[in-house]
Design a protein around this motif. Structure first.
Motif, PDB file in Angstrom:
ATOM      1  N   ARG A  45      68.635  70.116  -6.776  1.00 39.61           N
ATOM      2  CA  ARG A  45      69.532  69.032  -6.365  1.00 39.61           C
ATOM      3  C   ARG A  45      69.502  68.858  -4.851  1.00 39.61           C
ATOM      4  N   LYS A  46      69.478  69.978  -4.128  1.00 39.22           N
ATOM      5  CA  LYS A  46      69.428  69.916  -2.670  1.00 39.22           C
ATOM      6  C   LYS A  46      68.013  69.653  -2.159  1.00 39.22           C
ATOM      7  N   ASN A  47      67.030  70.124  -2.905  1.00 38.48           N
ATOM      8  CA  ASN A  47      65.641  69.989  -2.466  1.00 38.48           C
ATOM      9  C   ASN A  47      64.765  69.618  -3.662  1.00 38.48           C
ATOM     10  N   ARG A  75      67.819  75.105  -7.254  1.00 44.47           N
ATOM     11  CA  ARG A  75      68.229  74.362  -6.049  1.00 44.47           C
ATOM     12  C   ARG A  75      67.500  73.023  -5.913  1.00 44.47           C
TER      13      ARG A  75
END
Length: 270
Positions: free
Chosen positions: A83-85, A81
């Motif tokens: 890309r989001k964080n 994750r």
């Protein structure tokens, strides 16, 4: 494939749960982890032995020891994750897991990675397992996490780098529909259907292809603009609008090694 000892799947989410269900249907005992108490019952109903497990860079909460107990094969499927964080300490999370795996009965491990370890470029290079990794911070986190398991002498690990996953409830048309100024319209698309990803994981285990690294992407790579425009047209969704002014960057993920070593045939067109 080992019939007597259970198989552990850490991360029974969108990919891990149907993988676990297929193993159960074939007569395997499966230990599966989830971060959600509500999902424990879901796993149990599918014949999966459920374990509550939450992995952070600060520590591990839950039933990791019990989840791994008696298992010789582990599928490690915790999405980074990043890309989001981008600030998430994914490497720290994997480092927390490592000593527990080392001290368990696990002998073989499939690490679910990502083709994001490779850089996009204006030359649109063809990427193989021998290609240079991206120098971006996100890619280096992924590479470092891979190395924790690939270079460990306590078990045999194979790295499976998946391209973008599509499948039920993840139709590609919904990714970019209606968006504007989308970059890299001429970049090759690299995707793989969930069912093919599951078949590859099972094939690695059944053929005992350990201490390897494989890229996995459907071998057709249309341009981003062409592919997503057509996908949205087929679903009667608003068309995406692309930035045609800037030069496109991209890459083509080659799955030649996978096709040759596993004798694998993709079943799902993208």
């Amino acid at each position: 494939m080992e019939q007597k000892s259970p198989i552990a799947i850490i991360g029974c989410g969108w990919l891990g749960l149907p993988l676990a269900k297929q193993f159960v249907a074939e007569g395997h005992t499966i230990h599966g982890s989830t971060t959600s108490e509500e999902k424990l019952a879901v796993l149990a109903l599918e014949g999966i032995r459920p374990f509550l497990l939450d992995v952070t860079s600060e520590g591990i909460a839950g039933q990791l020891k019990a989840c791994l107990e008696g298992c010789k094969i582990l599928v490690l499927n915790i999405p980074p994750r990043l890309r989001k964080n981008p600030e998430q300490d994914y490497v720290g999370e994997m480092q927390q897991l490592l000593p527990h795996i080392e001290n368990s009965s696990v002998e073989q491990l499939v690490f679910i990675g990502s083709t994001s370890v490779y850089a996009d470029d204006e030359n649109m290079p063809v990427i193989t397992e021998a290609s240079t990794f991206s120098k971006s911070e996100t890619a280096q986190k992924l590479v470092t996490a891979e190395g924790l398991f690939q270079q460990n002498n306590n078990f045999n690990a194979t790295i499976l780098r998946l391209s973008g996953l599509i499948g039920p409830n993840r139709h590609p048309a919904t990714y970019l529909s209606g968006r504007n100024q989308i970059q890299n319209p001429e970049a090759p698309v690299n995707l793989i259907h969930r069912d093919d990803a599951i078949a590859i994981i099972k094939s690695i285990i059944s053929q005992k292809l350990w201490n390897e690294a494989f890229n996995a992407s459907f071998p057709s790579h249309p341009a981003k603009k062409e592919f997503y425009t057509k996908a949205c047209e087929q679903q009667n969704l608003p068309l995406p609008q692309f930035d045609e002014q800037c030069a496109s960057k991209g890459k083509t993920i080659a799955s030649n090694k996978l096709l040759q070593r596993l004798k694998f045939q993709f079943e799902h067109q993208i």
